[in-house]
Design a protein around this motif. Structure first.
Motif, PDB file in Angstrom:
ATOM      1  N   TRP A  14     -11.379   3.003  -4.636  1.00 47.64           N
ATOM      2  CA  TRP A  14     -10.824   3.099  -3.277  1.00 47.64           C
ATOM      3  C   TRP A  14     -10.135   1.770  -2.984  1.00 47.64           C
ATOM      4  N   GLN A  15      -8.856   1.739  -3.299  1.00 50.38           N
ATOM      5  CA  GLN A  15      -8.094   0.506  -3.100  1.00 50.38           C
ATOM      6  C   GLN A  15      -7.526   0.478  -1.695  1.00 50.38           C
ATOM      7  N   ARG A  16      -7.912  -0.534  -0.965  1.00 47.30           N
ATOM      8  CA  ARG A  16      -7.409  -0.706   0.411  1.00 47.30           C
ATOM      9  C   ARG A  16      -6.476  -1.899   0.441  1.00 47.30           C
ATOM     10  N   ASN A  17      -5.306  -1.704   1.015  1.00 48.53           N
ATOM     11  CA  ASN A  17      -4.325  -2.775   1.180  1.00 48.53           C
ATOM     12  C   ASN A  17      -3.996  -2.902   2.668  1.00 48.53           C
ATOM     13  N   ILE A  18      -4.205  -4.088   3.198  1.00 52.56           N
ATOM     14  CA  ILE A  18      -3.941  -4.347   4.618  1.00 52.56           C
ATOM     15  C   ILE A  18      -2.858  -5.414   4.689  1.00 52.56           C
ATOM     16  N   ARG A  19      -1.757  -5.075   5.340  1.00 48.02           N
ATOM     17  CA  ARG A  19      -0.553  -5.922   5.293  1.00 48.02           C
ATOM     18  C   ARG A  19       0.022  -6.110   6.688  1.00 48.02           C
ATOM     19  N   LEU A  20       0.330  -7.354   7.005  1.00 48.01           N
ATOM     20  CA  LEU A  20       1.099  -7.657   8.209  1.00 48.01           C
ATOM     21  C   LEU A  20       2.542  -7.889   7.796  1.00 48.01           C
ATOM     22  N   ASN A  21       3.417  -7.034   8.252  1.00 46.72           N
ATOM     23  CA  ASN A  21       4.855  -7.271   8.146  1.00 46.72           C
ATOM     24  C   ASN A  21       5.262  -8.030   9.397  1.00 46.72           C
ATOM     25  N   LYS A  22       5.472  -9.312   9.255  1.00 49.45           N
ATOM     26  CA  LYS A  22       5.570 -10.195  10.412  1.00 49.45           C
ATOM     27  C   LYS A  22       6.744  -9.809  11.308  1.00 49.45           C
ATOM     28  N   GLY A  23       6.419  -9.710  12.597  1.00 50.54           N
ATOM     29  CA  GLY A  23       7.418  -9.330  13.583  1.00 50.54           C
ATOM     30  C   GLY A  23       7.729  -7.852  13.593  1.00 50.54           C
ATOM     31  N   LYS A  24       6.951  -7.067  12.826  1.00 50.30           N
ATOM     32  CA  LYS A  24       7.283  -5.652  12.715  1.00 50.30           C
ATOM     33  C   LYS A  24       6.075  -4.748  12.943  1.00 50.30           C
ATOM     34  N   ASN A  25       5.084  -4.754  12.022  1.00 54.41           N
ATOM     35  CA  ASN A  25       3.962  -3.824  12.141  1.00 54.41           C
ATOM     36  C   ASN A  25       2.816  -4.238  11.225  1.00 54.41           C
ATOM     37  N   VAL A  26       1.746  -3.453  11.317  1.00 56.40           N
ATOM     38  CA  VAL A  26       0.586  -3.600  10.445  1.00 56.40           C
ATOM     39  C   VAL A  26       0.447  -2.299   9.664  1.00 56.40           C
ATOM     40  N   VAL A  27       0.297  -2.412   8.344  1.00 59.77           N
ATOM     41  CA  VAL A  27       0.186  -1.217   7.501  1.00 59.77           C
ATOM     42  C   VAL A  27      -1.126  -1.285   6.721  1.00 59.77           C
ATOM     43  N   VAL A  28      -1.902  -0.203   6.832  1.00 60.20           N
ATOM     44  CA  VAL A  28      -3.155  -0.075   6.090  1.00 60.20           C
ATOM     45  C   VAL A  28      -2.997   1.109   5.144  1.00 60.20           C
ATOM     46  N   GLU A  29      -3.109   0.839   3.852  1.00 55.61           N
ATOM     47  CA  GLU A  29      -2.920   1.888   2.857  1.00 55.61           C
ATOM     48  C   GLU A  29      -4.177   2.007   1.999  1.00 55.61           C
ATOM     49  N   ASP A  30      -4.717   3.214   1.938  1.00 58.18           N
ATOM     50  CA  ASP A  30      -5.857   3.504   1.083  1.00 58.18           C
ATOM     51  C   ASP A  30      -5.405   4.411  -0.062  1.00 58.18           C
ATOM     52  N   VAL A  31      -5.574   3.937  -1.283  1.00 53.47           N
ATOM     53  CA  VAL A  31      -5.279   4.730  -2.475  1.00 53.47           C
ATOM     54  C   VAL A  31      -6.611   4.977  -3.170  1.00 53.47           C
ATOM     55  N   PHE A  32      -6.977   6.249  -3.344  1.00 56.06           N
ATOM     56  CA  PHE A  32      -8.327   6.532  -3.825  1.00 56.06           C
ATOM     57  C   PHE A  32      -8.346   7.536  -4.955  1.00 56.06           C
ATOM     58  N   GLN A  33      -9.449   7.470  -5.692  1.00 49.46           N
ATOM     59  CA  GLN A  33      -9.746   8.436  -6.740  1.00 49.46           C
ATOM     60  C   GLN A  33     -11.228   8.769  -6.648  1.00 49.46           C
ATOM     61  N   LEU A  34     -11.534  10.063  -6.467  1.00 45.11           N
ATOM     62  CA  LEU A  34     -12.901  10.521  -6.245  1.00 45.11           C
ATOM     63  C   LEU A  34     -13.333  11.475  -7.352  1.00 45.11           C
ATOM     64  N   THR A  35     -14.628  11.624  -7.505  1.00 46.72           N
ATOM     65  CA  THR A  35     -15.144  12.657  -8.409  1.00 46.72           C
ATOM     66  C   THR A  35     -15.300  13.985  -7.683  1.00 46.72           C
ATOM     67  N   ARG A  36     -15.369  13.936  -6.360  1.00 52.92           N
ATOM     68  CA  ARG A  36     -15.359  15.145  -5.541  1.00 52.92           C
ATOM     69  C   ARG A  36     -14.803  14.771  -4.178  1.00 52.92           C
ATOM     70  N   ASN A  37     -14.252  15.716  -3.480  1.00 49.51           N
ATOM     71  CA  ASN A  37     -13.697  15.468  -2.145  1.00 49.51           C
ATOM     72  C   ASN A  37     -14.214  16.539  -1.199  1.00 49.51           C
ATOM     73  N   GLU A  38     -15.295  16.184  -0.502  1.00 44.88           N
ATOM     74  CA  GLU A  38     -15.898  17.087   0.478  1.00 44.88           C
ATOM     75  C   GLU A  38     -15.599  16.654   1.902  1.00 44.88           C
TER      76      GLU A  38
END
Length: 650
Positions: A536-560
């Motif tokens: 579960w890779q989480r990336n939290i980024r401030l694009n200065k003067g613009k916005n905040v972006v939170v991106e979660d890229v994940f790989q699961l063995t099951r998704n319930e």
């Protein structure tokens, strides 16, 4: 060019933590004989003027001393209350800490005012009340507080008076009595020599003997490897005050100081080189700041024989943490149990900055110097008041300012901060953390982040509420705000983050450039194995003067089912699928909406968190009855996927 800058920045981040750290910085400098030679003997040590030294007291700030005398006058009829057993028993009966502590803390506050008023004025008006206070405190069964008693039926909410031990407030009490003895010794003897005899007897029995003969848990890392927290330097600072001021036998005095140094090194040795305080800015004032208190007092007692400590990189970094962790004038980072709006001990911070020759820290400290209520003494760390009383002229001319660094990164702590504009609160500010779930004052919060705008909260860490018996017990994670599903992190396959050192962030990286800063981490290991997470890779980024972006890229063995959570102190409404508005207010109260853009296949629901328990009292005090949780559910059932959340003005 940007890529080159990013690579260099990351390289510096990684390499900045590989320097060999000096061990035993405090205890390794002098052996016992050398320590005895550098310490000023008891009979010759006069750190501040005693009562009767009118020339010495003439150097104290007259406005401050006048205010202290006036406040002490208003308390001349103060009746010194006892501490009934039933007040102590409340800790096991209903979890209440405050009733006992309110009585205990007030008595020490009044004693401090009385002794300083008498030492300064020297007319005898406050002497009897000082003696009353000393006698009343010496008659207490326990100088600490019931919340710090060992658990179990053997105690049941009352202290075993045959087995004294030292907690934070027993140590604080020793300091109050030691300074009363120092400032007013001759006056006390003139009334009865039994007063000072009682001070030493009780302090030796309750403080010196237990500390010299018994191991206390706060003295060293625990069995799980968790390093000591603020208790270590805070208690040591009071222990050091007390032994320097009260122990007339110089051999025992030096032995006490030697042990203080060894215990302090147990705090300093494992402390991260980056100086980050995992207890947050609110506890920094008792952690790194208390380490400073110890060193400054050692210098005062040794003609600056410990000044070398302030040239140490780690000690410097520990000091600088406080201004780098600032969000705005009112708000600071408050991960874990930290307070979002902690008080700043301006004079101590200024002195720390001066000691490490950091002009930014000095300006920061000067900004928070008390301007109005000069009789408002520091209740804890009482000895800091003495320095303040004699430095007011320097404070009055000190340059004031708040640095607001554009970016800061603590690689050991795994915390980053970034703001749109360095030196300003304008625009976005973000902070995020990795770490592990066995940090001091821990919350289960790996991958958590906060977003502020123009210095005011937008997405928050709720922080802690009122401390009760549950707070530091096996029921700690029955309290909602300590749990991951009340932080800005996901619940995955119905599983939240558990406590424990093995639950941690991995593959942590930090990058920054001219127009952005970001932190990436894998938070999968912060969940239990049955959460079914491969990555579960989480990336939290401030694009200065613009916005905040939170991106979660994940790989699961099951998704319930995945549930994403956001915490805010404002109401929020769904504008349309994929867009939610948070109804923020500017500093002047003007309404201003911010938008969270989220995957349109998620459903968003907003709930107001009810604040009804004893623990919730502290939340209401800090935030008001305004805590909202936004829950995002649904989405695809794919095992590999990505979720992106963007926080922006539009």
């Amino acid at each position: 060019m940007t890529r080159i800058f990013m690579a260099v920045s990351l390289l510096l981040t990684v390499c900045g933590n590989v320097h060999a750290q000096q061990q035993d910085l405090l205890s390794g400098r002098y052996n016992m004989a050398q320590l005895k030679s550098v310490l000023t003997p008891y009979a010759n040590w006069k750190p501040f003027p005693r009562a009767g030294d009118q020339a010495g007291w003439a150097k104290a700030d007259p406005a401050t001393m006048k205010a202290i005398v006036q406040k002490a006058e208003s308390l001349l009829d103060y009746e010194w209350p006892g501490l009934p057993a039933v007040k102590s028993l409340l800790i096991v009966r209903n979890g209440n800490r405050d009733e006992y502590q309110t009585i205990s803390f007030k008595k020490r506050e009044v004693l401090g005012l009385m002794m300083l008023a008498e030492a300064y004025e020297n007319k005898g008006r406050f002497t009897d009340q000082v003696i009353n206070g000393i006698w009343s405190i010496c008659e207490e069964s326990f100088w600490g507080v019931p919340a710090h008693l060992p658990k179990g039926k053997e105690y049941g909410g009352l202290v075993d008076v045959s087995a004294p031990f030292v907690d934070l407030f027993a140590a604080e009490t020793g300091t109050y009595l030691a300074w009363a003895d120092y400032f007013l010794g001759d006056k006390l003897d003139a009334v009865s020599p039994q007063v000072r005899k009682r001070i030493y007897y009780e302090t030796d029995r309750r403080i010196f003997q237990p500390l010299m003969t018994k191991h206390h848990g706060w003295m060293a890392s625990n069995a799980n490897g968790r390093r000591p927290n603020n208790w270590n330097p805070w208690i040591c600072s009071n222990w050091l005050n007390t032994v320097l001021l009260l122990e007339k036998d110089d051999t025992r005095r030096v032995a006490g100081v030697e042990k203080v140094l060894k215990v302090l090194d147990a705090f300093l040795n494992p402390h991260p080189l980056d100086g980050g305080c995992d207890e947050g800015p609110g506890y920094w004032g008792a952690a790194a700041a208390s380490l400073y208190d110890n060193v400054s007092l050692l210098n005062l007692a040794s003609n600056n024989a410990f000044d070398y400590v302030f040239r140490d990189e780690k000690v410097r970094n520990m000091g600088q943490f406080i201004y780098k962790a600032q969000i705005s004038e009112r708000y600071f980072l408050n991960f874990a149990d930290a307070d979002p709006q902690p008080g700043m001990a301006g004079s101590m911070i200024y002195r720390y900055g001066k000691a490490i020759e950091d002009p930014a820290m000095m300006k920061f400290g000067a900004f928070y110097l008390k301007k109005d209520d000069k009789a408002s003494l520091s209740r804890f760390h009482f000895f800091r008041n003495m320095f303040s009383m004699f430095m007011q002229q320097e404070f009055d001319t000190a340059e004031k300012g708040l640095p607001y660094p554009a970016d800061a990164w603590w690689p050991d702590l795994q915390v980053m901060i970034s703001r749109d504009k360095g030196g300003s609160t304008s625009g976005f500010f973000i902070a995020t953390k990795g770490g592990n779930n066995d940090e001091s004052h821990n919350h289960n919060d790996i991958g958590n982040y906060v977003v502020y705008y123009d210095g005011l909260p937008l997405l928050i860490d709720v922080g802690r509420g009122t401390y009760t018996a549950k707070t530091f017990s096996g029921q700690r994670y029955d309290i909602w705000y300590n749990c991951s599903d009340y932080h800005n992190v996901p619940t995955i396959n119905g599983r939240t983050q558990p406590p424990g050192m093995k639950f941690r962030a991995t593959d942590v990286a930090y990058r920054t450039g001219r127009s952005f800063s970001e932190m990436t981490m894998d938070i999968g290991a912060s969940y239990p194995a049955d959460a079914g997470i491969e990555k579960w890779q989480r990336n939290i980024r401030l694009n200065k003067g613009k916005n905040v972006v939170v991106e979660d890229v994940f790989q699961l063995t099951r998704n319930e089912g995945i549930k994403q959570h956001l915490m805010t102190c404002y109401p929020a409404t769904v504008v349309k699928p994929g867009t939610l508005a948070i109804h923020y207010k500017t500093v002047d109260g003007t309404a201003k909406d911010f938008y969270v853009h989220y995957p349109a296949n998620l459903s968003a629901a907003v709930e107001k968190v009810p604040l009804v328990t004893m623990e919730d009292g502290g939340i209401r005090q800090k935030w008001g009855d305004t805590i909202y949780r936004i829950n995002f559910t649904g989405g695809s059932s794919r095992l590999k996927d990505k979720m992106t959340f963007t926080i922006a003005e539009k």
